[in-house]
Design an enzyme around this catalytic site. Structure first.
Site, PDB file in Angstrom:
ATOM      1  N   ARG A  89       0.842  -1.193   0.000  1.00  0.00           N
ATOM      2  CA  ARG A  89       0.000   0.000   0.000  1.00  0.00           C
ATOM      3  C   ARG A  89       0.883   1.251   0.000  1.00  0.00           C
ATOM      4  O   ARG A  89       1.992   1.235   0.534  1.00  0.00           O
ATOM      5  CB  ARG A  89      -0.915   0.020   1.224  1.00  0.00           C
ATOM      6  N   TYR A 237      -1.260  -3.773  -6.709  1.00  0.00           N
ATOM      7  CA  TYR A 237      -1.108  -4.450  -5.408  1.00  0.00           C
ATOM      8  C   TYR A 237      -2.423  -4.445  -4.612  1.00  0.00           C
ATOM      9  O   TYR A 237      -3.136  -3.432  -4.564  1.00  0.00           O
ATOM     10  CB  TYR A 237       0.011  -3.795  -4.574  1.00  0.00           C
ATOM     11  N   LYS A 246      -9.683  -2.493   1.805  1.00  0.00           N
ATOM     12  CA  LYS A 246      -9.417  -1.345   2.663  1.00  0.00           C
ATOM     13  C   LYS A 246     -10.188  -0.109   2.199  1.00  0.00           C
ATOM     14  O   LYS A 246     -10.699   0.663   3.018  1.00  0.00           O
ATOM     15  CB  LYS A 246      -7.913  -1.066   2.721  1.00  0.00           C
ATOM     16  N   HIS A 266     -10.604  -2.439  11.514  1.00  0.00           N
ATOM     17  CA  HIS A 266      -9.497  -3.283  11.040  1.00  0.00           C
ATOM     18  C   HIS A 266      -9.285  -4.396  12.066  1.00  0.00           C
ATOM     19  O   HIS A 266      -8.317  -4.380  12.825  1.00  0.00           O
ATOM     20  CB  HIS A 266      -8.244  -2.407  10.889  1.00  0.00           C
ATOM     21  N   SER A 288      -1.332  -3.452  10.543  1.00  0.00           N
ATOM     22  CA  SER A 288      -0.927  -4.361   9.473  1.00  0.00           C
ATOM     23  C   SER A 288       0.341  -5.120   9.868  1.00  0.00           C
ATOM     24  O   SER A 288       1.265  -4.534  10.424  1.00  0.00           O
ATOM     25  CB  SER A 288      -0.680  -3.569   8.195  1.00  0.00           C
ATOM     26  N   CYS A 290       0.716  -7.323  12.190  1.00  0.00           N
ATOM     27  CA  CYS A 290       0.918  -7.470  13.637  1.00  0.00           C
ATOM     28  C   CYS A 290       0.121  -8.626  14.235  1.00  0.00           C
ATOM     29  O   CYS A 290      -0.128  -8.636  15.442  1.00  0.00           O
ATOM     30  CB  CYS A 290       0.600  -6.170  14.348  1.00  0.00           C
ATOM     31  N   LYS A 292      -3.067 -10.339  13.148  1.00  0.00           N
ATOM     32  CA  LYS A 292      -4.510 -10.629  13.076  1.00  0.00           C
ATOM     33  C   LYS A 292      -4.792 -12.003  12.468  1.00  0.00           C
ATOM     34  O   LYS A 292      -5.521 -12.800  13.044  1.00  0.00           O
ATOM     35  CB  LYS A 292      -5.258  -9.545  12.273  1.00  0.00           C
ATOM     36  N   ASP A 313      -9.321  -9.822   9.091  1.00  0.00           N
ATOM     37  CA  ASP A 313      -8.803  -8.475   8.801  1.00  0.00           C
ATOM     38  C   ASP A 313      -9.804  -7.352   9.045  1.00  0.00           C
ATOM     39  O   ASP A 313      -9.407  -6.276   9.467  1.00  0.00           O
ATOM     40  CB  ASP A 313      -8.315  -8.412   7.345  1.00  0.00           C
ATOM     41  N   ARG A 409       2.092 -12.232  -0.198  1.00  0.00           N
ATOM     42  CA  ARG A 409       0.770 -12.587   0.346  1.00  0.00           C
ATOM     43  C   ARG A 409       0.191 -13.822  -0.317  1.00  0.00           C
ATOM     44  O   ARG A 409       0.525 -14.149  -1.449  1.00  0.00           O
ATOM     45  CB  ARG A 409      -0.189 -11.413   0.099  1.00  0.00           C
TER      46      ARG A 409
HETATM   47  P1  GTP Z   1      -2.172  -7.712   7.717  1.00  0.00           P
HETATM   48  O1  GTP Z   1      -2.673  -8.766   6.785  1.00  0.00           O
HETATM   49  O2  GTP Z   1      -1.073  -6.891   7.114  1.00  0.00           O
HETATM   50  O3  GTP Z   1      -3.264  -6.857   8.267  1.00  0.00           O
HETATM   51  O4  GTP Z   1      -1.387  -8.469   8.913  1.00  0.00           O
HETATM   52  P2  GTP Z   1      -1.920  -9.295  10.188  1.00  0.00           P
HETATM   53  O5  GTP Z   1      -2.256  -8.366  11.288  1.00  0.00           O
HETATM   54  O6  GTP Z   1      -2.970 -10.250   9.768  1.00  0.00           O
HETATM   55  O7  GTP Z   1      -0.606 -10.073  10.640  1.00  0.00           O
HETATM   56  P3  GTP Z   1      -0.227 -11.619  10.502  1.00  0.00           P
HETATM   57  O8  GTP Z   1      -1.069 -12.508  11.353  1.00  0.00           O
HETATM   58  O9  GTP Z   1      -0.156 -11.974   9.066  1.00  0.00           O
HETATM   59  O10 GTP Z   1       1.244 -11.611  11.117  1.00  0.00           O
HETATM   60  C1  GTP Z   1       2.255 -10.785  10.612  1.00  0.00           C
HETATM   61  C2  GTP Z   1       3.614 -11.289  11.029  1.00  0.00           C
HETATM   62  O11 GTP Z   1       3.683 -11.368  12.450  1.00  0.00           O
HETATM   63  C3  GTP Z   1       3.918 -12.686  10.495  1.00  0.00           C
HETATM   64  O12 GTP Z   1       5.232 -12.731  10.055  1.00  0.00           O
HETATM   65  C4  GTP Z   1       3.728 -13.566  11.695  1.00  0.00           C
HETATM   66  O13 GTP Z   1       4.535 -14.698  11.646  1.00  0.00           O
HETATM   67  C5  GTP Z   1       4.062 -12.654  12.873  1.00  0.00           C
HETATM   68  N1  GTP Z   1       3.284 -13.026  14.088  1.00  0.00           N
HETATM   69  C6  GTP Z   1       1.948 -13.224  14.168  1.00  0.00           C
HETATM   70  N2  GTP Z   1       1.572 -13.598  15.421  1.00  0.00           N
HETATM   71  C7  GTP Z   1       2.705 -13.622  16.158  1.00  0.00           C
HETATM   72  C8  GTP Z   1       2.978 -13.922  17.541  1.00  0.00           C
HETATM   73  O14 GTP Z   1       2.104 -14.267  18.340  1.00  0.00           O
HETATM   74  N3  GTP Z   1       4.282 -13.822  17.935  1.00  0.00           N
HETATM   75  C9  GTP Z   1       5.275 -13.454  17.065  1.00  0.00           C
HETATM   76  N4  GTP Z   1       6.503 -13.382  17.535  1.00  0.00           N
HETATM   77  N5  GTP Z   1       5.062 -13.174  15.765  1.00  0.00           N
HETATM   78  C10 GTP Z   1       3.792 -13.249  15.310  1.00  0.00           C
HETATM   79  C1  SPV Z   2      -2.919  -4.595   5.500  1.00  0.00           C
HETATM   80  O1  SPV Z   2      -1.922  -3.994   5.073  1.00  0.00           O
HETATM   81  O2  SPV Z   2      -3.457  -4.283   6.593  1.00  0.00           O
HETATM   82  C2  SPV Z   2      -3.474  -5.730   4.737  1.00  0.00           C
HETATM   83  C3  SPV Z   2      -3.006  -5.934   3.376  1.00  0.00           C
HETATM   84  O3  SPV Z   2      -4.333  -6.428   5.216  1.00  0.00           O
HETATM   85  S1  SPV Z   2      -3.679  -4.798   2.256  1.00  0.00           S
HETATM   86  O4  SPV Z   2      -4.797  -5.419   1.556  1.00  0.00           O
HETATM   87  O5  SPV Z   2      -2.644  -4.457   1.318  1.00  0.00           O
HETATM   88  O6  SPV Z   2      -4.159  -3.624   2.945  1.00  0.00           O
HETATM   89 MN    MN Z   3      -4.876  -5.773   7.307  1.00  0.00          MN
END
Ligand code: GTP
Ligand code: SPV
Ligand code: MN
Length: 626
Positions: A89, A237, A246, A266, A288, A290, A292, A313, A409
């Site tokens: 983004r 993207y 979003k 979110h 993002s 972190c 979810k 998400d 992704r």
């Molecule tokens: P978006 O799709 O961007 O909104 O991201 P998200 O909030 O869904 O994050 P996601 O669950 O994909 O995790 C992002 C990164 O954080 C990945 O590389 C995971 O491996 C890492 N991660 C997720 N949960 C944990 C956790 O409990 N501990 C640690 N150390 N890393 C984590």
């Molecule tokens: C985020 O960045 O929070 C995502 C991926 O879930 S995107 O669709 O690019 O916003």
């Molecule tokens: Mn997201």
């Protein structure tokens, strides 16, 4: 009499309708198409029906163009490699268009650069469009995608129509939304969110990566809440091009939510059944990248717990007539971060993504599989050739770059998830008992703490800070403010948004309990203090017990902390450093509160509800007494 532009309903201004039937479209939909054909000048028009056959044809076409390649190790899986300049983004080029700037963004203090969104005037938006869209689809096919955010029959669902010149976007939207003929039938002659997207072409005509046309220099993503319009140019993207996600579900969605009295967030949505068989739902807002998706697909490590996934998400939530907060997931698929995903961290995702999935910017292996950082222990790359996300040969231990892009992704259907909740498409939504806020904080922020009341809860959300990630254009890992994990996604002034959250507290409503969590604390050696992933079930267990009113929390200056021994650590091979995970470092927290105070003052100013300052003052007072 036929419309002058519609010759026998088979052409519009010389563009041939190659699929679909203009005649069956509502006058509003037809006008939307006609207007944009006049501007974009496509050669062909394809009205998407969402069928399997159509999807196959488009995948085939994309393969011929070199946009995607089949991943033969799996069933109907594909890999797309983008132009390396189009991988995330672009917050700096994402704008909200309103008559008055202050409706879209708070006005920062003089001399301070605003970080809570970008405003553009209606005239500015018109100009930006004129400079980019004229003839932009010459030689291309214009696809028309009718889509529903939310289960088509849900009273909470909303319909959009996206015009795009990208077949990759069509195939991805078919995964991420309910798309096609059924949506048009539901729509009738009602209004819809108007979404226009074009990948664009560089001004100088030089297309460096013909398989992934885009125009990074002139990329712009525009939102006009008043007319419910989204206009996106220059990027293919996901977050910039899959406009239901979003752009619609959060930016336009939050403006609709404010006027209708609900919340567009979110947030992931997770169902949890405890060992006694009691089931509850929890929503969680983390910025993002972190965690979810990972929490939404939790595999509990403590016995007796069962987790089920509603969404990973976005949550649309409103209080029902009984005062219960109900949430739907407006999406139909997961657009999840690939790196870090493996059978240990997220076995559920691994089981979801091996059919009908489009991967973007991951690495590939010579046996037709995928590869990314985090799969080192599962895929033996010594016996395979690895091609990195840019298409270059990659050797583990030798190559200096990562195999996959850090923001690579998977785009995969939600109904393939083995733990999808039986109620995930419930038209009225699932009842939410707790909300989590969180971020990526290496130091100072405890593993979990609880809000004292609703005002404190809102302040907790407003004060979220997190390290920058590769989901947007930022470099490095500096800690950034990210109120409600919505900084890039507010459709209107963040101060007004906070006020809207405060207004949720009305008599007769059962407000959810609110917690702040931080899975990302680190020790002196930069190692994570908490094992995370499935072990986060230990905190879910604590939260479930708090919802049941168990006396396991105690006052602290920043909120309620777990009483000693109240988090179940049984069965953990190495005991985490609980002291470090829960320590309240007073100088750190005084500074933290000051930073938040300063941020509020500089960025939100007069638009910030006074209650937020009161909360900060209160916390500081308590810290000083410690
Ligand atoms: P978006 O799709 O961007 O909104 O991201 P998200 O909030 O869904 O994050 P996601 O669950 O994909 O995790 C992002 C990164 O954080 C990945 O590389 C995971 O491996 C890492 N991660 C997720 N949960 C944990 C956790 O409990 N501990 C640690 N150390 N890393 C984590
Ligand atoms: C985020 O960045 O929070 C995502 C991926 O879930 S995107 O669709 O690019 O916003
Ligand atoms: Mn997201």
């Amino acid at each position: 009499l036929a419309h002058p532009n519609v010759g026998l309903f088979t052409h519009i201004r010389g563009a041939c309708v190659v699929s679909g039937n203009l005649q069956t479209l509502s006058p509003k939909v037809r006008k939307f198409i006609e207007d944009n054909v006049a501007i974009c000048q496509p050669d062909e028009i394809h009205i998407c029906d969402g069928s399997e056959k159509e999807n196959k044809q488009l995948l085939c076409l994309l393969q011929k163009k070199g946009t995607i390649m089949p991943l033969t190790k799996y069933e109907n899986c594909w890999l797309a490699r983008t132009n390396p300049a189009d991988t995330a983004r672009v917050e700096s080029k994402t704008l909200i268009c309103t008559e008055h700037e202050r409706d879209a963004v708070p006005i920062p203090k003089p001399g301070i650069k605003g970080t809570l969104g970008h405003w553009i005037s209606p005239a500015g938006m018109d100009k930006a469009m004129q400079e980019r869209f004229g003839n932009c689809m010459k030689g291309s096919t214009m696809y028309v995608i009718p889509f529903s955010m939310g289960p088509i029959q849900s009273p909470l669902a909303k319909i959009g129509i996206q015009i795009t010149d990208s077949a990759y976007v069509v195939c991805s939207m078919r995964i991420m939304t309910r798309m096609g003929q059924a949506v048009l039938e539901k729509l009738g002659n009602n209004d819809f969110v108007k979404c226009l997207h074009a990948v664009g072409r560089p001004k100088n005509g030089k297309v460096e990566y013909p398989h992934w046309p885009c125009d990074p220099e002139r990329t712009i993503i525009l939102h006009k809440p008043l007319t419910q319009e989204i206009v996106s140019y220059g990027s293919g993207y996901g977050g910039n091009s899959l406009l239901g996600k979003k752009c619609f579900a959060l930016r336009i969605g939050s403006t609709i939510a404010r006027s209708e009295g609900w919340l567009a967030e979110h947030m992931l949505i997770l169902g949890i059944t405890n060992p006694q068989g009691k089931k509850r739902y929890i929503a969680g807002a983390f910025p993002s990248q972190c965690g979810k998706t990972n929490l939404a697909m939790l595999t509990p490590t403590i016995p007796g717990y069962k987790a089920e996934c509603v969404g990973d998400d976005i949550a649309w939530m409103r209080f029902d007539k009984n005062g219960v907060l109900r949430a739907i997931n407006p999406e139909n698929g997961f657009f999840g971060v690939a790196p870090g995903t493996n059978h240990t961290s997220n076995p559920i995702a691994m089981k979801t993504i091996h059919k009908n999935t489009i991967f973007t910017n991951v690495a590939s292996t010579s046996d037709g599989g995928v590869y990314w950082e985090g799969l080192e222990h599962e895929i033996d790359t010594s016996k395979l050739e690895v091609t990195d996300w840019k298409g270059n040969k990659w050797v583990r231990g030798e190559s200096k770059t990562t195999a996959a892009h850090p923001n690579s992704r998977f785009c995969t259907p939600a109904n393939q998830c083995p733990m999808i909740d039986p109620e995930w498409e419930s038209p009225e939504g699932v009842p939410i008992s707790a909300i989590l806020f969180g971020g990526r904080r290496p130091h100072g922020i405890p593993l979990i703490y609880e809000a004292r009341d609703w005002k404190h809860a809102v302040a907790m959300g407003a004060a979220i800070r997190s390290q920058a990630t590769s989901a947007a254009e930022f470099k490095g890992t500096a800690v950034m403010h990210d109120p409600f994990a919505m900084r890039p996604f507010f459709g209107y002034n963040c101060g007004h948004y906070i006020k809207h959250w405060l207004s949720m507290d009305k008599p007769g409503r059962k407000l959810p309990k609110v917690f702040h969590v931080n899975w990302f604390g680190r020790d002196k050696n930069n190692k994570f203090l908490w094992p995370g992933f499935g072990e986060n079930s230990r905190l879910i267990d604590y939260i479930m017990r708090r919802i049941d009113g168990e006396d396991i929390a105690q006052e602290s200056p920043i909120g309620l902390l777990p009483k000693e021994g109240s988090i179940n650590l049984e069965g953990l091979a190495t005991k985490p450093d609980m002291k470090a995970l829960f320590e309240i470092d007073v100088p750190f927290w005084l500074q933290e509160v000051d930073s938040i105070h300063q941020y509020f003052e500089e960025q939100i100013g007069d638009d910030l509800p006074k209650e937020m300052y009161d909360q900060l003052v209160e916390i500081k007072k308590k810290l000083r007494k410690l």
